[in-house]
Design a protein around this motif. Structure first.
Motif, PDB file in Angstrom:
ATOM      1  N   ASP A   1       0.812  -1.212   0.000  1.00 27.61           N
ATOM      2  CA  ASP A   1       0.000   0.000   0.000  1.00 27.61           C
ATOM      3  C   ASP A   1       0.853   1.274   0.000  1.00 27.61           C
ATOM      4  N   VAL A   2       1.290   1.715   1.183  1.00 28.64           N
ATOM      5  CA  VAL A   2       1.919   3.030   1.291  1.00 28.64           C
ATOM      6  C   VAL A   2       3.385   3.027   0.844  1.00 28.64           C
ATOM      7  N   ASP A   3       4.037   1.879   0.869  1.00 34.50           N
ATOM      8  CA  ASP A   3       5.406   1.768   0.378  1.00 34.50           C
ATOM      9  C   ASP A   3       5.614   0.346  -0.141  1.00 34.50           C
ATOM     10  N   GLU A   4       6.878  -0.069  -0.310  1.00 34.60           N
ATOM     11  CA  GLU A   4       7.146  -1.367  -0.933  1.00 34.60           C
ATOM     12  C   GLU A   4       7.208  -2.534   0.040  1.00 34.60           C
ATOM     13  N   GLU A   5       7.054  -2.295   1.352  1.00 33.19           N
ATOM     14  CA  GLU A   5       7.197  -3.369   2.340  1.00 33.19           C
ATOM     15  C   GLU A   5       5.920  -4.201   2.479  1.00 33.19           C
TER      16      GLU A   5
ATOM     17  N   ASN B   1       2.594 -28.020  14.092  1.00 28.00           N
ATOM     18  CA  ASN B   1       4.010 -27.704  13.907  1.00 28.00           C
ATOM     19  C   ASN B   1       4.471 -28.143  12.520  1.00 28.00           C
ATOM     20  N   ILE B   2       5.294 -27.316  11.899  1.00 27.65           N
ATOM     21  CA  ILE B   2       5.805 -27.664  10.580  1.00 27.65           C
ATOM     22  C   ILE B   2       7.329 -27.714  10.589  1.00 27.65           C
ATOM     23  N   LYS B   3       7.857 -28.482   9.658  1.00 25.56           N
ATOM     24  CA  LYS B   3       9.283 -28.473   9.348  1.00 25.56           C
ATOM     25  C   LYS B   3       9.396 -27.838   7.971  1.00 25.56           C
ATOM     26  N   LEU B   4       9.840 -26.584   7.933  1.00 27.17           N
ATOM     27  CA  LEU B   4       9.880 -25.826   6.687  1.00 27.17           C
ATOM     28  C   LEU B   4      11.157 -26.148   5.918  1.00 27.17           C
ATOM     29  N   LYS B   5      10.988 -26.582   4.666  1.00 29.05           N
ATOM     30  CA  LYS B   5      12.133 -27.003   3.860  1.00 29.05           C
ATOM     31  C   LYS B   5      12.411 -26.092   2.667  1.00 29.05           C
ATOM     32  N   GLY B   6      11.395 -25.378   2.193  1.00 34.49           N
ATOM     33  CA  GLY B   6      11.620 -24.536   1.029  1.00 34.49           C
ATOM     34  C   GLY B   6      10.481 -23.562   0.797  1.00 34.49           C
ATOM     35  N   ILE B   7      10.783 -22.492   0.057  1.00 32.96           N
ATOM     36  CA  ILE B   7       9.797 -21.457  -0.263  1.00 32.96           C
ATOM     37  C   ILE B   7       9.932 -21.071  -1.732  1.00 32.96           C
ATOM     38  N   ILE B   8       8.798 -20.878  -2.386  1.00 33.66           N
ATOM     39  CA  ILE B   8       8.756 -20.368  -3.754  1.00 33.66           C
ATOM     40  C   ILE B   8       7.922 -19.090  -3.753  1.00 33.66           C
ATOM     41  N   VAL B   9       8.417 -18.069  -4.434  1.00 35.60           N
ATOM     42  CA  VAL B   9       7.709 -16.792  -4.540  1.00 35.60           C
ATOM     43  C   VAL B   9       7.517 -16.473  -6.021  1.00 35.60           C
ATOM     44  N   ILE B  10       6.264 -16.266  -6.421  1.00 31.17           N
ATOM     45  CA  ILE B  10       5.951 -15.925  -7.807  1.00 31.17           C
ATOM     46  C   ILE B  10       5.406 -14.499  -7.859  1.00 31.17           C
ATOM     47  N   GLY B  11       5.938 -13.734  -8.803  1.00 29.77           N
ATOM     48  CA  GLY B  11       5.471 -12.375  -9.014  1.00 29.77           C
ATOM     49  C   GLY B  11       5.540 -12.022 -10.487  1.00 29.77           C
ATOM     50  N   GLU B  12       5.451 -10.738 -10.767  1.00 31.13           N
ATOM     51  CA  GLU B  12       5.512 -10.269 -12.150  1.00 31.13           C
ATOM     52  C   GLU B  12       6.965  -9.978 -12.551  1.00 31.13           C
ATOM     53  N   ASN B  13       7.237 -10.025 -13.833  1.00 28.30           N
ATOM     54  CA  ASN B  13       8.569  -9.698 -14.341  1.00 28.30           C
ATOM     55  C   ASN B  13       8.703  -8.181 -14.494  1.00 28.30           C
ATOM     56  N   THR B  14       8.516  -7.508 -13.362  1.00 28.06           N
ATOM     57  CA  THR B  14       8.602  -6.045 -13.320  1.00 28.06           C
ATOM     58  C   THR B  14       9.383  -5.654 -12.069  1.00 28.06           C
ATOM     59  N   ASP B  15       9.569  -4.368 -11.882  1.00 24.88           N
ATOM     60  CA  ASP B  15      10.297  -3.890 -10.698  1.00 24.88           C
ATOM     61  C   ASP B  15       9.477  -4.029  -9.419  1.00 24.88           C
ATOM     62  N   SER B  16       8.221  -4.463  -9.530  1.00 21.83           N
ATOM     63  CA  SER B  16       7.391  -4.686  -8.340  1.00 21.83           C
ATOM     64  C   SER B  16       7.723  -6.003  -7.647  1.00 21.83           C
ATOM     65  N   TYR B  17       8.557  -6.834  -8.281  1.00 22.65           N
ATOM     66  CA  TYR B  17       8.920  -8.130  -7.688  1.00 22.65           C
ATOM     67  C   TYR B  17       9.809  -7.889  -6.467  1.00 22.65           C
ATOM     68  N   PRO B  18       9.545  -8.587  -5.343  1.00 25.66           N
ATOM     69  CA  PRO B  18      10.354  -8.387  -4.127  1.00 25.66           C
ATOM     70  C   PRO B  18      11.812  -8.788  -4.353  1.00 25.66           C
TER      71      PRO B  18
ATOM     72  N   PRO C   1      11.220  -6.579   2.506  1.00 27.04           N
ATOM     73  CA  PRO C   1      11.539  -5.180   2.811  1.00 27.04           C
ATOM     74  C   PRO C   1      11.590  -4.255   1.607  1.00 27.04           C
ATOM     75  N   GLY C   2      11.724  -4.795   0.393  1.00 28.05           N
ATOM     76  CA  GLY C   2      11.823  -3.938  -0.777  1.00 28.05           C
ATOM     77  C   GLY C   2      11.668  -4.720  -2.058  1.00 28.05           C
ATOM     78  N   ASN C   3      11.791  -4.010  -3.183  1.00 32.62           N
ATOM     79  CA  ASN C   3      11.663  -4.645  -4.492  1.00 32.62           C
ATOM     80  C   ASN C   3      12.756  -4.125  -5.419  1.00 32.62           C
ATOM     81  N   PHE C   4      12.546  -4.243  -6.723  1.00 32.86           N
ATOM     82  CA  PHE C   4      13.580  -3.874  -7.680  1.00 32.86           C
ATOM     83  C   PHE C   4      13.468  -2.423  -8.173  1.00 32.86           C
ATOM     84  N   GLY C   5      12.655  -1.622  -7.467  1.00 29.96           N
ATOM     85  CA  GLY C   5      12.611  -0.207  -7.812  1.00 29.96           C
ATOM     86  C   GLY C   5      11.237   0.412  -7.930  1.00 29.96           C
TER      87      GLY C   5
END
Length: 207
Positions: free
Chosen positions: A68-72, A82-99, A154-158
């Motif tokens: 909303d107000v910024d990129e965070e 309880n979980i045992k976390l082994k991996g994470i995948i993040v999908i976004g757009e091929n733009t500067d909005s990607y984290p 905390p941020g993105n590509f611009g």
């Protein structure tokens, strides 16, 4: 250097088995307590919950979260066990909005942006991924007993705003143990033998 466990297709025949296997591996979204999940700084209320969806729907673009107000963005994710976390995948757009970075915090409920100044349990520099081809492997020794996960972007590509279409969580799930209830049940059961000994001692003292 690419993330560990990259899922890019290598062109062999085994790729046809990847979809159902990935669907099973990335099913931890079903173990999220969605009613208590929160995403801070989301532009549309409740939109943060929509990025946790089945693997088969990861490329569906109508459900996403945008800051909303910024990129965070900050996700507070409680689990039903309880979980045992082994991996994470993040999908976004091929733009500067990607984290551009992802920071993970284990078992710290109700985090706010003020709390993100603390050192994370693990963090990753992200690469733009529009298909779910890059997997970020977590330190399993650290994330082996997780009942709450906070993810901070905390941020993105611009861009002024960050946009995420899908977050996949890979790992194992176990039901939460309820030791307190078990102890109470045992305490509520009188031991007949002990009761008999007590009565016998009382009768001897009286006589």
């Amino acid at each position: 250097m690419p993330p560990h466990g990259s899922g890019k297709c290598c062109g062999d025949s085994s790729h046809q088995h990847e979809e159902p296997e990935k669907g099973i591996q990335y099913s931890l979204y079903t173990k999220i307590n969605m009613s208590d999940l929160e995403c801070l700084n989301e532009s549309v209320e409740g939109s943060g919950k929509t990025v946790f969806k089945p693997w088969e729907e990861r490329l569906e673009r109508t459900r996403f979260v945008e800051s909303d107000v910024d990129e965070e963005l900050l996700f507070n994710i409680p689990f039903t066990g309880n979980i045992k976390l082994k991996g994470i995948i993040v999908i976004g757009e091929n733009t500067d909005s990607y984290p551009s970075k992802m920071r993970l915090f284990k078992n710290r409920p109700f985090m706010t942006f003020d709390d993100t100044s603390a050192a994370p349990d693990q963090e990753f520099e992200l690469q733009k991924d529009t298909e779910g081809e890059l997997e970020y492997a977590t330190k399993v020794t650290i994330f082996s007993n997780v009942n709450h996960l906070s993810i901070h972007f905390p941020g993105n590509f611009g861009d002024e705003h960050t946009k995420i279409n899908y977050i996949g969580l890979k790992g194992e799930f176990s039901e939460a143990h309820r030791h307190g209830v078990t102890i109470c049940n045992y305490e509520l059961r009188p031991n007949v033998a002990d009761h008999a000994k007590t009565m016998d001692n009382v009768s001897r003292e009286i006589s």
